[in-house]
Design a protein around this motif. Structure first.
Motif, PDB file in Angstrom:
ATOM      1  N   ASP A  49       0.607  13.745  39.386  1.00 41.95           N
ATOM      2  CA  ASP A  49      -0.216  14.446  38.811  1.00 41.95           C
ATOM      3  C   ASP A  49       0.137  15.086  37.201  1.00 41.95           C
ATOM      4  OD1 ASP A  49      -1.876  16.748  37.825  1.00 41.95           O
ATOM      5  OD2 ASP A  49      -2.928  16.309  39.288  1.00 41.95           O
ATOM      6  N   ILE A  50      -0.492  14.499  36.080  1.00 37.10           N
ATOM      7  CA  ILE A  50      -0.064  14.566  34.859  1.00 37.10           C
ATOM      8  C   ILE A  50       0.164  16.462  34.695  1.00 37.10           C
ATOM      9  CG2 ILE A  50      -0.627  14.574  32.606  1.00 37.10           C
ATOM     10  CD1 ILE A  50      -1.690  11.427  33.464  1.00 37.10           C
ATOM     11  N   VAL A  51      -0.870  16.942  34.979  1.00 33.60           N
ATOM     12  CA  VAL A  51      -0.880  18.338  34.575  1.00 33.60           C
ATOM     13  C   VAL A  51      -0.078  19.328  35.666  1.00 33.60           C
ATOM     14  CG1 VAL A  51      -2.224  20.531  34.563  1.00 33.60           C
ATOM     15  CG2 VAL A  51      -3.097  18.475  33.512  1.00 33.60           C
ATOM     16  N   GLU A  52      -0.279  18.962  36.924  1.00 30.50           N
ATOM     17  CA  GLU A  52       0.478  19.867  38.164  1.00 30.50           C
ATOM     18  C   GLU A  52       1.700  19.445  38.269  1.00 30.50           C
ATOM     19  OE1 GLU A  52      -1.149  22.390  39.964  1.00 30.50           O
ATOM     20  OE2 GLU A  52      -2.817  22.184  38.453  1.00 30.50           O
ATOM     21  N   ASP A  53       2.131  18.305  38.242  1.00 31.30           N
ATOM     22  CA  ASP A  53       3.532  17.885  38.658  1.00 31.30           C
ATOM     23  C   ASP A  53       4.628  17.891  37.231  1.00 31.30           C
ATOM     24  OD1 ASP A  53       2.834  17.370  41.161  1.00 31.30           O
ATOM     25  OD2 ASP A  53       2.475  15.125  40.834  1.00 31.30           O
ATOM     26  N   LEU A  54       3.915  17.773  36.116  1.00 33.04           N
ATOM     27  CA  LEU A  54       4.650  17.628  34.787  1.00 33.04           C
ATOM     28  C   LEU A  54       4.558  18.989  34.055  1.00 33.04           C
ATOM     29  CD1 LEU A  54       4.107  14.070  33.801  1.00 33.04           C
ATOM     30  CD2 LEU A  54       5.940  14.936  34.933  1.00 33.04           C
ATOM     31  N   ILE A  74      -4.305   1.649  20.941  1.00 36.56           N
ATOM     32  CA  ILE A  74      -5.737   1.665  21.857  1.00 36.56           C
ATOM     33  C   ILE A  74      -6.201   3.309  21.209  1.00 36.56           C
ATOM     34  CG2 ILE A  74      -5.312   0.323  23.743  1.00 36.56           C
ATOM     35  CD1 ILE A  74      -4.827   2.942  25.316  1.00 36.56           C
ATOM     36  N   SER A  75      -7.615   3.335  21.537  1.00 34.45           N
ATOM     37  CA  SER A  75      -8.217   4.727  21.416  1.00 34.45           C
ATOM     38  C   SER A  75      -8.734   4.934  22.606  1.00 34.45           C
ATOM     39  CB  SER A  75      -9.174   4.476  20.342  1.00 34.45           C
ATOM     40  OG  SER A  75     -10.153   5.758  20.466  1.00 34.45           O
ATOM     41  N   ILE A  76      -8.498   6.164  23.297  1.00 31.45           N
ATOM     42  CA  ILE A  76      -8.999   6.444  24.607  1.00 31.45           C
ATOM     43  C   ILE A  76      -9.864   7.465  24.485  1.00 31.45           C
ATOM     44  CG2 ILE A  76      -8.141   7.375  27.050  1.00 31.45           C
ATOM     45  CD1 ILE A  76      -5.379   6.976  26.303  1.00 31.45           C
ATOM     46  N   PRO A  77     -11.261   7.085  24.727  1.00 27.63           N
ATOM     47  CA  PRO A  77     -12.494   7.893  24.639  1.00 27.63           C
ATOM     48  C   PRO A  77     -12.234   9.319  25.700  1.00 27.63           C
ATOM     49  CG  PRO A  77     -13.199   5.639  25.294  1.00 27.63           C
ATOM     50  CD  PRO A  77     -11.581   5.672  25.406  1.00 27.63           C
ATOM     51  N   GLN A  83     -11.251  11.500  33.168  1.00 25.85           N
ATOM     52  CA  GLN A  83     -10.995  10.715  34.371  1.00 25.85           C
ATOM     53  C   GLN A  83      -9.518  10.544  34.907  1.00 25.85           C
ATOM     54  OE1 GLN A  83     -13.262   7.228  33.628  1.00 25.85           O
ATOM     55  NE2 GLN A  83     -15.114   8.159  33.234  1.00 25.85           N
ATOM     56  N   VAL A  84      -8.623  10.978  34.203  1.00 29.73           N
ATOM     57  CA  VAL A  84      -7.300  10.655  34.287  1.00 29.73           C
ATOM     58  C   VAL A  84      -6.695  11.923  34.802  1.00 29.73           C
ATOM     59  CG1 VAL A  84      -4.984  10.181  33.230  1.00 29.73           C
ATOM     60  CG2 VAL A  84      -7.177   8.816  32.531  1.00 29.73           C
ATOM     61  N   GLN A  85      -6.128  11.911  36.101  1.00 27.46           N
ATOM     62  CA  GLN A  85      -5.384  12.894  36.663  1.00 27.46           C
ATOM     63  C   GLN A  85      -4.080  12.377  36.905  1.00 27.46           C
ATOM     64  OE1 GLN A  85      -7.511  14.362  40.102  1.00 27.46           O
ATOM     65  NE2 GLN A  85      -5.521  15.713  40.617  1.00 27.46           N
ATOM     66  N   THR A  86      -3.866  11.182  37.404  1.00 29.90           N
ATOM     67  CA  THR A  86      -2.386  10.524  37.986  1.00 29.90           C
ATOM     68  C   THR A  86      -1.888   9.621  36.781  1.00 29.90           C
ATOM     69  OG1 THR A  86      -3.413   9.213  39.202  1.00 29.90           O
ATOM     70  CG2 THR A  86      -3.034  11.359  40.218  1.00 29.90           C
ATOM     71  N   VAL A  87      -0.687   9.431  36.934  1.00 33.41           N
ATOM     72  CA  VAL A  87      -0.058   8.472  36.078  1.00 33.41           C
ATOM     73  C   VAL A  87      -0.625   7.096  36.502  1.00 33.41           C
ATOM     74  CG1 VAL A  87       2.313   7.163  35.747  1.00 33.41           C
ATOM     75  CG2 VAL A  87       2.140   9.488  36.152  1.00 33.41           C
ATOM     76  N   GLY A  88      -0.920   6.719  37.808  1.00 29.34           N
ATOM     77  CA  GLY A  88      -1.760   5.665  38.266  1.00 29.34           C
ATOM     78  C   GLY A  88      -3.076   5.283  37.482  1.00 29.34           C
TER      79      GLY A  88
END
Length: 101
Positions: A49-54, A74-77, A83-88
């Motif tokens: 989890d990008i926020v919690e684990d890192l 790239i450009s990420i809207p 919608q992105v929570q995990t590295v996956g």
């Protein structure tokens, strides 16, 4: 692989290697970007989890997003970022954006 650069503070470029866009290689690239943005070693999996684990705050996340955008050209809207929570999740989003989906 060595990563360096400056966009504001976080433009990244690959030095001395060609990028393999496989899932594992992308995770390794993302780990290197996390390490540069966080200024410490990280160990990640697809379930990290990008926020919690890192322990990233909103400013850290935005710096990381800018670094990812620069690295992969790239450009990420904004709606995709939410919608992105995990590295996956991030890997899938980057792969889709690189394919033009």
């Amino acid at each position: 692989m060595q990563i360096r650069g400056m966009r504001g503070h976080h433009q990244l470029t690959v030095v001395g290697s060609e990028m393999d866009v496989s899932h594992r290689s992308m995770r390794d690239d993302i780990a290197s970007i996390f390490e540069q943005v966080l200024n410490r070693p990280v160990d990640i999996t697809d379930d990290t989890d990008i926020v919690e684990d890192l322990g990233m705050d909103s400013l850290g996340v935005m710096n990381f997003v800018m670094a990812i955008e620069d690295f992969y050209d790239i450009s990420i809207p904004l709606d995709r970022i939410t919608q992105v929570q995990t590295v996956g999740d991030l890997i899938r989003a980057v792969e889709e954006l690189r394919k033009g989906a």
